[in-house]
Design a protein around this motif. Structure first.
Motif, PDB file in Angstrom:
ATOM      1  N   SER A 281     -21.057 -78.392  15.459  1.00 31.80           N
ATOM      2  CA  SER A 281     -20.617 -78.640  16.828  1.00 31.80           C
ATOM      3  C   SER A 281     -21.771 -79.127  17.695  1.00 31.80           C
ATOM      4  O   SER A 281     -21.600 -80.021  18.535  1.00 31.80           O
TER       5      SER A 281
ATOM      6  N   ARG B 158     -20.956 -78.813   3.953  1.00 25.90           N
ATOM      7  CA  ARG B 158     -21.690 -78.448   5.156  1.00 25.90           C
ATOM      8  C   ARG B 158     -22.923 -79.319   5.317  1.00 25.90           C
ATOM      9  O   ARG B 158     -23.217 -79.842   6.393  1.00 25.90           O
TER      10      ARG B 158
ATOM     11  N   ILE C 296     -20.456 -73.647  11.711  1.00 22.49           N
ATOM     12  CA  ILE C 296     -19.557 -74.320  12.645  1.00 22.49           C
ATOM     13  C   ILE C 296     -20.301 -74.658  13.926  1.00 22.49           C
ATOM     14  O   ILE C 296     -20.156 -75.749  14.490  1.00 22.49           O
TER      15      ILE C 296
ATOM     16  N   MET D  90     -16.841 -83.110  11.057  1.00 20.01           N
ATOM     17  CA  MET D  90     -16.161 -81.856  11.331  1.00 20.01           C
ATOM     18  C   MET D  90     -14.892 -81.746  10.484  1.00 20.01           C
ATOM     19  O   MET D  90     -14.534 -80.658  10.022  1.00 20.01           O
TER      20      MET D  90
ATOM     21  N   SER E 164     -13.597 -76.578   3.181  1.00 14.31           N
ATOM     22  CA  SER E 164     -13.423 -75.133   3.014  1.00 14.31           C
ATOM     23  C   SER E 164     -12.128 -74.820   2.260  1.00 14.31           C
ATOM     24  O   SER E 164     -12.029 -73.787   1.600  1.00 14.31           O
TER      25      SER E 164
ATOM     26  N   LEU F 296     -17.046 -71.046   5.235  1.00 13.95           N
ATOM     27  CA  LEU F 296     -17.650 -71.445   6.503  1.00 13.95           C
ATOM     28  C   LEU F 296     -18.289 -70.226   7.154  1.00 13.95           C
ATOM     29  O   LEU F 296     -17.765 -69.127   7.074  1.00 13.95           O
TER      30      LEU F 296
ATOM     31  N   SER G  61     -13.250 -67.388   6.609  1.00 18.59           N
ATOM     32  CA  SER G  61     -12.453 -68.352   5.853  1.00 18.59           C
ATOM     33  C   SER G  61     -11.513 -69.044   6.818  1.00 18.59           C
ATOM     34  O   SER G  61     -11.001 -68.432   7.754  1.00 18.59           O
ATOM     35  N   VAL G  62     -11.293 -70.353   6.584  1.00 19.82           N
ATOM     36  CA  VAL G  62     -10.342 -71.101   7.403  1.00 19.82           C
ATOM     37  C   VAL G  62      -9.354 -71.815   6.483  1.00 19.82           C
ATOM     38  O   VAL G  62      -9.649 -72.052   5.330  1.00 19.82           O
TER      39      VAL G  62
ATOM     40  N   SER H 112     -21.934 -82.909   6.099  1.00 19.40           N
ATOM     41  CA  SER H 112     -21.494 -83.032   7.478  1.00 19.40           C
ATOM     42  C   SER H 112     -22.668 -83.164   8.438  1.00 19.40           C
ATOM     43  O   SER H 112     -22.606 -83.895   9.421  1.00 19.40           O
TER      44      SER H 112
ATOM     45  N   LEU I 170     -14.157 -78.766   7.623  1.00 21.06           N
ATOM     46  CA  LEU I 170     -12.958 -77.933   7.613  1.00 21.06           C
ATOM     47  C   LEU I 170     -12.125 -78.127   6.347  1.00 21.06           C
ATOM     48  O   LEU I 170     -11.702 -77.168   5.713  1.00 21.06           O
TER      49      LEU I 170
END
Length: 284
Positions: free
Chosen positions: A118, A229, A114, A95, A102, A109, A283-284, A232, A99
């Protein structure tokens, strides 16, 4: 990446059979992997085509240090808190990669991305069966800190590995394992090696060559080509394979909630491996 994570899922099973303490086993793995990777580097002739970059050499060294610290902090957490809780915290790494990726690699993302990661994380929690009350004893809090640091360094290993593009995967992995072995030299209790049987040595060498050397080649080669991604999601193959080995070889029977966890992991990974065509991106 699929092959690397599948092989790595069996490292715990083989590690127990070596009869070595954690730090000494990591040291043997680094030594065996360095020899294997060095020979592979020379035999393939890749060393003749290397394009050395000072910047990448620095990143390779930091990546090797991050990977070494990842293992050291994880093993330290095992000494202070239950393996169940430690591994739960350790699997925060994907995770973190998602993050941070990104930001660094400007990968967008999606809401479903996400959600998929999760779901994988929740599946891991179900598999290892976290439950009960958490004590706030100082030694346990230190154990939690070690596990979180292990997750951070694992995530950093993946991120730094993705940033290495010019140096061959052979040179990258050789430098990292050699660097790890040198760093561990002052901390090894060498007398423990005298108590090993021939079979113990065989399992130790297997973990060094296969679980470290071969896995490193596959991991650091694939991590350059995959999105954060996908990376992950794929790392969750590790706990899934470990559970399957328990079921097929040791005879462990998962509970209902653990079975649900295994399904969650594979459902999440199926999505992360699928390139979405139409999704709302954030977007983060």
């Amino acid at each position: 990446m699929f092959i690397a994570m599948t092989i790595f899922g069996s490292v715990g099973f083989f590690s127990v059979l070596t009869g070595l303490p954690a730090l000494e086993l990591v040291f043997i793995r680094c030594i065996c992997a360095t020899i294997f990777l060095g020979l592979t580097w020379v035999i393939t002739g890749t060393y003749k085509k290397e394009k050395w970059s000072k910047g990448e050499l620095i990143r390779i060294s930091f990546c090797g240090l991050a990977n070494l610290l990842n293992w050291i902090f994880l093993f330290k957490s095992f000494e202070l808190i239950s393996i169940t809780v430690a591994i739960s915290l350790y699997h925060l790494a994907p995770m973190i990669v998602l993050l941070v990726g990104s930001f660094i690699f400007r990968e967008k993302l999606t809401i479903l991305s996400i959600l998929a990661i999760s779901v994988c994380f929740v599946g891991t929690i179900f598999i290892i069966g976290v439950g009960g009350e958490v004590s706030h004893a100082p030694f346990q809090m230190t154990g939690f800190l070690y596990a979180i640091l292990a997750a951070l360094f694992y995530a950093l290993t993946m991120i730094l590995g993705k940033s290495i593009q010019k140096t061959s995967v052979y040179a990258t992995t050789f430098i990292q394992t050699a660097f790890g072995a040198i760093c561990l030299l002052p901390f090894i209790q060498y007398h423990v090696f005298g108590d090993l049987t021939t079979l113990n040595w065989a399992y130790a060498i297997i973990t060094g060559i296969i679980h470290t050397g071969v896995v490193y080649l596959l991991f650091f080669d694939s991590v350059r080509k995959l999105s954060t991604r996908t990376i992950s999601g794929m790392v969750f193959l590790d706990p899934a394979v470990a559970i399957l080995l328990d079921v097929l070889i040791i005879g462990f029977r998962p509970s209902t909630i653990q079975t649900v966890g295994i399904l969650f992991i594979f459902i999440g990974m199926l999505y992360t491996l699928k390139k979405p065509k139409h999704e709302n991106k954030i977007s983060v």
